[in-house]
Write a protein that holds these residues in place. Structure first.
Motif, PDB file in Angstrom:
ATOM      1  N   VAL A 474       0.814  -1.212   0.000  1.00 18.38           N
ATOM      2  CA  VAL A 474       0.000   0.000   0.000  1.00 18.38           C
ATOM      3  C   VAL A 474       0.853   1.271   0.000  1.00 18.38           C
ATOM      4  O   VAL A 474       0.599   2.209  -0.774  1.00 18.38           O
ATOM      5  CB  VAL A 474      -0.945  -0.004   1.226  1.00 18.38           C
ATOM      6  N   PHE A 475       1.869   1.328   0.849  1.00 22.37           N
ATOM      7  CA  PHE A 475       2.556   2.594   1.112  1.00 22.37           C
ATOM      8  C   PHE A 475       3.940   2.734   0.469  1.00 22.37           C
ATOM      9  O   PHE A 475       4.483   3.842   0.449  1.00 22.37           O
ATOM     10  CB  PHE A 475       2.711   2.786   2.635  1.00 22.37           C
ATOM     11  N   ASP A 495       4.990  13.936   0.313  1.00 24.16           N
ATOM     12  CA  ASP A 495       4.126  14.746  -0.567  1.00 24.16           C
ATOM     13  C   ASP A 495       2.765  14.110  -0.794  1.00 24.16           C
ATOM     14  O   ASP A 495       2.355  13.851  -1.937  1.00 24.16           O
ATOM     15  CB  ASP A 495       4.834  14.983  -1.913  1.00 24.16           C
ATOM     16  N   VAL A 496       2.049  13.816   0.267  1.00 23.05           N
ATOM     17  CA  VAL A 496       0.701  13.264   0.140  1.00 23.05           C
ATOM     18  C   VAL A 496      -0.301  14.186   0.837  1.00 23.05           C
ATOM     19  O   VAL A 496       0.026  14.850   1.834  1.00 23.05           O
ATOM     20  CB  VAL A 496       0.617  11.845   0.759  1.00 23.05           C
ATOM     21  N   ILE A 501      -4.062  10.093   1.844  1.00 20.40           N
ATOM     22  CA  ILE A 501      -3.799   9.234   2.997  1.00 20.40           C
ATOM     23  C   ILE A 501      -5.040   8.405   3.325  1.00 20.40           C
ATOM     24  O   ILE A 501      -4.948   7.194   3.592  1.00 20.40           O
ATOM     25  CB  ILE A 501      -3.373  10.086   4.215  1.00 20.40           C
ATOM     26  N   ASP A 502      -6.215   9.042   3.290  1.00 19.17           N
ATOM     27  CA  ASP A 502      -7.453   8.319   3.568  1.00 19.17           C
ATOM     28  C   ASP A 502      -7.665   7.196   2.556  1.00 19.17           C
ATOM     29  O   ASP A 502      -8.097   6.088   2.921  1.00 19.17           O
ATOM     30  CB  ASP A 502      -8.646   9.284   3.531  1.00 19.17           C
ATOM     31  N   GLY A 506      -7.827   3.176   3.353  1.00 21.84           N
ATOM     32  CA  GLY A 506      -8.925   2.353   2.872  1.00 21.84           C
ATOM     33  C   GLY A 506      -8.422   1.129   2.109  1.00 21.84           C
ATOM     34  O   GLY A 506      -8.949   0.015   2.281  1.00 21.84           O
ATOM     35  N   ARG A 507      -7.403   1.333   1.283  1.00 23.01           N
ATOM     36  CA  ARG A 507      -6.823   0.197   0.542  1.00 23.01           C
ATOM     37  C   ARG A 507      -6.210  -0.799   1.504  1.00 23.01           C
ATOM     38  O   ARG A 507      -6.322  -2.028   1.332  1.00 23.01           O
ATOM     39  CB  ARG A 507      -5.763   0.721  -0.434  1.00 23.01           C
ATOM     40  N   MET A 508      -5.551  -0.310   2.574  1.00 24.97           N
ATOM     41  CA  MET A 508      -4.961  -1.206   3.576  1.00 24.97           C
ATOM     42  C   MET A 508      -6.042  -2.049   4.253  1.00 24.97           C
ATOM     43  O   MET A 508      -5.881  -3.269   4.437  1.00 24.97           O
ATOM     44  CB  MET A 508      -4.226  -0.367   4.626  1.00 24.97           C
TER      45      MET A 508
END
Length: 565
Positions: A474-475, A495-496, A501-502, A506-508
């Motif tokens: 994810v990250f 730079d997010v 981030i939300d 959600g993907r996590m």
């Protein structure tokens, strides 16, 4: 294992040496050449040197004291009745002008103008065209010697069919031709490779490859001259002799330079100093020989003895160096040692034979073909094997260092960044000042103790790795993912925005739910906290980490309350 590899290399080198020597010996004779193409003119000669006649009439038996510059030599014979189509007289001249005549009528002249101007005349095969009605006519060859200690005998002249001479000569010397052309082409290719790696990697390790390439090109060109094969590219004996001596005086430099590391990587000051002195002498000699030749003060052949002495000094130094390494058990390159010994043996054999034939047995007018090129081919093979070993070791050391560095900054279980790596990233972020926008996320893996207690620590390790894989998936594209403790993880995102981030969180959660379906006995979940530098510009990286950690604990409390309801 190291000793076994060295032994394998030595055996391979010796096997290649036997094959090469056998191939040259089996193909270096005149077997297979049609006898009708030529006739040797060995008998019936009258020879006078400065007006004094020689008693012998057979060319192979005529021997006299070494002739010097200005001496006059006259050879005469009656040409045989044997009919040879397109006849030429093949005569090997050594540092001499030539006037050739039939029954007193001039048919050939060479080198007179260069001799009068004090220039180098050269040596090699002269192909003198004869008329078709040569049978029974008197052939006269008048030579004026152009250098001191030039020759003391003659190579037997041959009456040859011009249409077959080149073909037969190439057939006789096909193996040396193939070997030497290969050495030149190989060296040119290797120079390109060495230059690229020297520029890109900026490592002096690749200088060794450059020395191999220069030596390969030089020895290939020198040996073409030595075997009198340069006529394929130029019929000028002057160009041939210039090239031969220029390369002979240059070649010791790349060879000796190749051993720079072996000679200087020692505590012995004597070993270093002797190496430096010999190299300085060789450089000085080479430069001086070139200058003397170009200015006409002294021709190349005049200083040949000095080069022989320097080659002998180099050979003796290398033998002593290797002997010292063997005695102190420091010899790391047995293949190079064997190759160098073989080359030194061939060089010593050729030098000894050359000087004996020229100064003792008085046969220096005959075409001299040595075996040195065979030893050189073997030595170049040894150099390449040694260089390959050095590069392999350097690559191994680099890979080992990289692996150790990776271990120092990586978590052993998950492969993610460890706490040290995360700390370094905090330092880098703080060094960037206020301009860098980033976010810090702290994650705590829930239920690890339950998995360890119920399913065992191996399953617990798989539990941790799986969560690490989710975070990585994810990250990782946005920043650094690390594991800072047993069930604690950290992400540093570059730079997010809050919305991004939300979306990542959600993907996590989607991936966590997917893994729980695959492993229904796990109940994988995480508490987390996020802090953004854009919203807390007065805080540094570690302060943001503490804030995110506090938010993670708040999240964990809320999750426990939800579970208790």
């Amino acid at each position: 294992m190291k000793k076994r590899n060295e032994l394998s290399g030595v055996i391979l080198l010796l096997f290649a040496s036997v094959l090469l020597i056998s191939a040259v010996m089996l193909t270096s004779s005149q077997r297979g050449i049609d006898q009708s193409h030529y006739e040797k003119l060995d008998g019936g000669w009258s020879v006078t040197i400065n007006g004094t006649p020689c008693e012998q009439t057979e060319m192979g038996a005529i021997v006299f004291p070494l002739v010097n510059r200005g001496d006059e030599v006259v050879l005469e014979t009656i040409l045989p009745e044997t009919i040879i189509d397109n006849p030429i007289l093949v005569f090997y001249s050594v540092h001499s002008t030539i006037w050739a005549g039939l029954d007193g009528e001039e048919i050939f002249r060479y080198g007179q103008e260069r001799y009068e101007e004090g220039k180098l005349v050269g040596y090699g095969y002269q192909c003198i065209s004869l008329p078709q009605d040569y049978e029974g006519r008197r052939l006269s060859l008048k030579l004026t010697v152009t250098e001191d200690a030039a020759f003391s005998s003659f190579d037997t002249p041959q009456l040859y069919d011009a249409n077959w001479y080149v073909k037969d000569y190439l057939k006789e010397n096909r193996i040396p031709l193939i070997i030497n052309l290969f050495l030149i082409v190989f060296g040119i290719c290797v120079i390109g490779v060495a230059a690229v790696f020297l520029v890109r990697l900026r490592s002096l390790q690749w200088l060794k490859l450059l020395w191999v390439a220069l030596f390969s090109i030089g020895i290939g060109g020198w040996s073409l001259c030595s075997y009198n094969l340069m006529f394929l590219f130029s019929d000028s004996l002057v160009s041939k002799v210039y090239m031969e001596f220029s390369l002979l005086y240059f070649l010791p430099i790349p060879v000796f330079s190749y051993f720079f590391v072996e000679a200087t990587r020692t505590k012995s000051r004597l070993r270093k100093n002797v190496y430096a002195v010999i190299m300085a002498l060789q450089l000085f000699f080479t430069l001086t020989a070139y200058v003397l030749q170009l200015t006409g003060i002294c021709h190349f052949p005049k200083v040949l003895r000095f080069q022989h002495i320097l080659i002998g000094m180099m050979a003796l130094y290398l033998i002593c160096m290797f002997a010292s390494d063997i005695r102190h058990r420091r010899l790391e390159n047995a293949v190079l040692f064997v190759g160098a010994v073989i080359m030194i043996f061939f060089a010593a054999f050729d030098l000894l034979r050359f000087n004996i034939e020229k100064y003792i047995s008085m046969s220096a007018g005959k075409r001299y073909v040595g075996m040195f090129s065979i030893g050189v081919m073997i030595f170049i093979t040894a150099m390449l094997l040694d260089f390959s070993r050095s590069v392999a070791r350097a690559l191994y050391d680099a890979a080992k260092g990289e692996a150790l560095a990776k271990l120092a900054y990586s978590d052993a279980l998950t492969g993610l960044a460890n706490r040290r790596s995360c700390e370094d990233r905090f330092d880098a972020l703080d060094a960037d000042g206020e301009e860098k926008q980033y976010a810090v996320g702290v994650f705590d893996l829930n239920n690890l103790k339950q998995v360890n207690d119920k399913l065992g620590h191996e399953e617990g390790d798989a539990f941790i790795r799986t969560f690490g894989e989710i975070l990585q998936e994810v990250f990782a594209s946005c920043g650094l993912v690390g594991r800072t403790g047993g069930d604690e993880f950290l992400v540093i995102l570059d730079d997010v925005t809050t919305e991004e981030i939300d979306a990542l969180i959600g993907r996590m959660q989607e991936l966590i739910a997917q893994r729980n379906k695959e492993h229904q006995n796990w109940n994988l979940s995480t508490a987390y906290g996020i802090s953004e530098h854009a919203k807390e510009p007065d805080k540094n990286a570690r302060q943001l980490y503490k804030l995110a950690d506090a938010r993670m604990y708040e999240c964990k409390k809320e999750m426990k309350k939800e579970a208790a309801r």
